[in-house]
Design a protein around this motif. Structure first.
Motif: not given
Length: 319
Positions: A212-222
């Protein structure tokens, strides 16, 4: 409650995510289940995130399911989520980070599982990751579809076999509000404290195998990509300080010994911290307080080892 008219409150904190917020909101708009309110919490960022969200909502002719709630000042992810809880009016609450998105049948699948097991307090969904690398996913064969075994649930949560993240879980609103479950403000890794608080109250859980959830791994500001782990280490110490007097059994003690103090503070965070003096100062204060308040000898020993031998404590603790 009738499945046809159950309202789901989707809480989306927004802070400096202008590259991703439109994708996130469009994934909500595309849901096969339509009876939701999407609370977009403006946490006073410095980019164009909220302006982009406003323009997108305007293009949808002001779909009244989407509401922007502006905070008076930046308070962090926990404060934004708490604001969402305060403004929510749904039968269920669902947390969605603004740089991620949900799959088209997410709400429908999770709600179907909730109605299959009437009264269930939380439904855990499955996850798909941007880079296809499995971080945490569950196999239906490894978990029951439903459990009301409170001790089993506590064990799974305290041993992190159930993801500690608050996102991608469908919560009954009355469960959260009756137990006054709130996110701890002023720290990062707030989901660790959230996990601790939930294991104190959760008595029923269901598992939905749908991704159900698409998790972003490429957000370098996180926060996850911050190369300086000073704030991370201090936050784990703060979490320990908040929960150390709330330990009731060996399961909770193990959670602190194995997941909070040695592993999270020393093994990685210490090695990549640019301000170790700040961590030492935090440790000093906690050690003094622990000595004065009769903290368990095992935890006190770990604190002392952390102070004097930060790089070796993890190996010492595992022996």
């Amino acid at each position: 409650m009738n499945q046809e008219n159950s309202l789901i409150s989707i809480i989306v904190p927004v802070y400096n995510i202008e590259e991703y917020i439109c994708d996130c909101l469009e994934s909500v708009k595309a849901q096969s289940y339509s009876n939701f309110e999407c609370l977009i919490i403006d946490d006073c960022g410095h980019d164009n995130s909220i302006q982009l969200a406003r323009e997108l909502l305007k293009s949808w002719e002001h779909d009244n399911r989407f509401k922007i709630i502006q905070r008076e000042e930046n308070g962090g992810l926990s404060a934004a989520r708490n604001t969402g809880i305060d403004y929510s009016s749904g039968d269920y609450i669902y947390f969605l980070d603004g740089d991620d998105k949900i799959m088209p049948q997410a709400l429908e699948a999770l709600l179907s599982m909730a109605y299959k097991h009437p009264g269930v307090q939380m439904v855990q969904g499955n996850v798909v990751y941007e880079n296809k690398k499995e971080v945490w996913q569950f196999k239906q064969s490894d978990f029951p579809e439903y459990s009301n075994n409170r001790e089993w649930i506590r064990t799974q949560m305290l041993e992190w076999k159930i993801a500690i993240s608050s996102w991608n879980k469908l919560y009954r609103s009355d469960y959260l509000k009756t137990n006054n479950l709130r996110f701890c403000e002023g720290i990062i890794h707030e989901d660790v404290k959230w996990c601790w608080d939930n294991q104190k109250h959760l008595t029923t859980i269901a598992f939905c195998d749908y991704q159900s959830y698409w998790y972003r791994t490429g957000n370098q500001t996180s926060i996850m990509h911050d190369t300086d782990k000073t704030k991370s280490a201090i936050s784990f110490l703060s979490i320990y300080h908040l929960i150390k007097n709330d330990i009731t059994d060996k399961k909770e003690l193990k959670f602190i010994r194995e997941y909070i103090l040695p592993y999270k503070v020393s093994l990685h965070r210490w090695a990549y911290s640019k301000n170790r003096k700040c961590i030492k100062k935090k440790l000093q204060g906690i050690i003094k307080h622990s000595c004065a308040n009769c903290t368990t000898s095992r935890c006190l020993m770990l604190l002392l080892l952390l102070y004097f031998f930060p790089f070796n404590i993890y190996k010492i603790n595992k022996r």
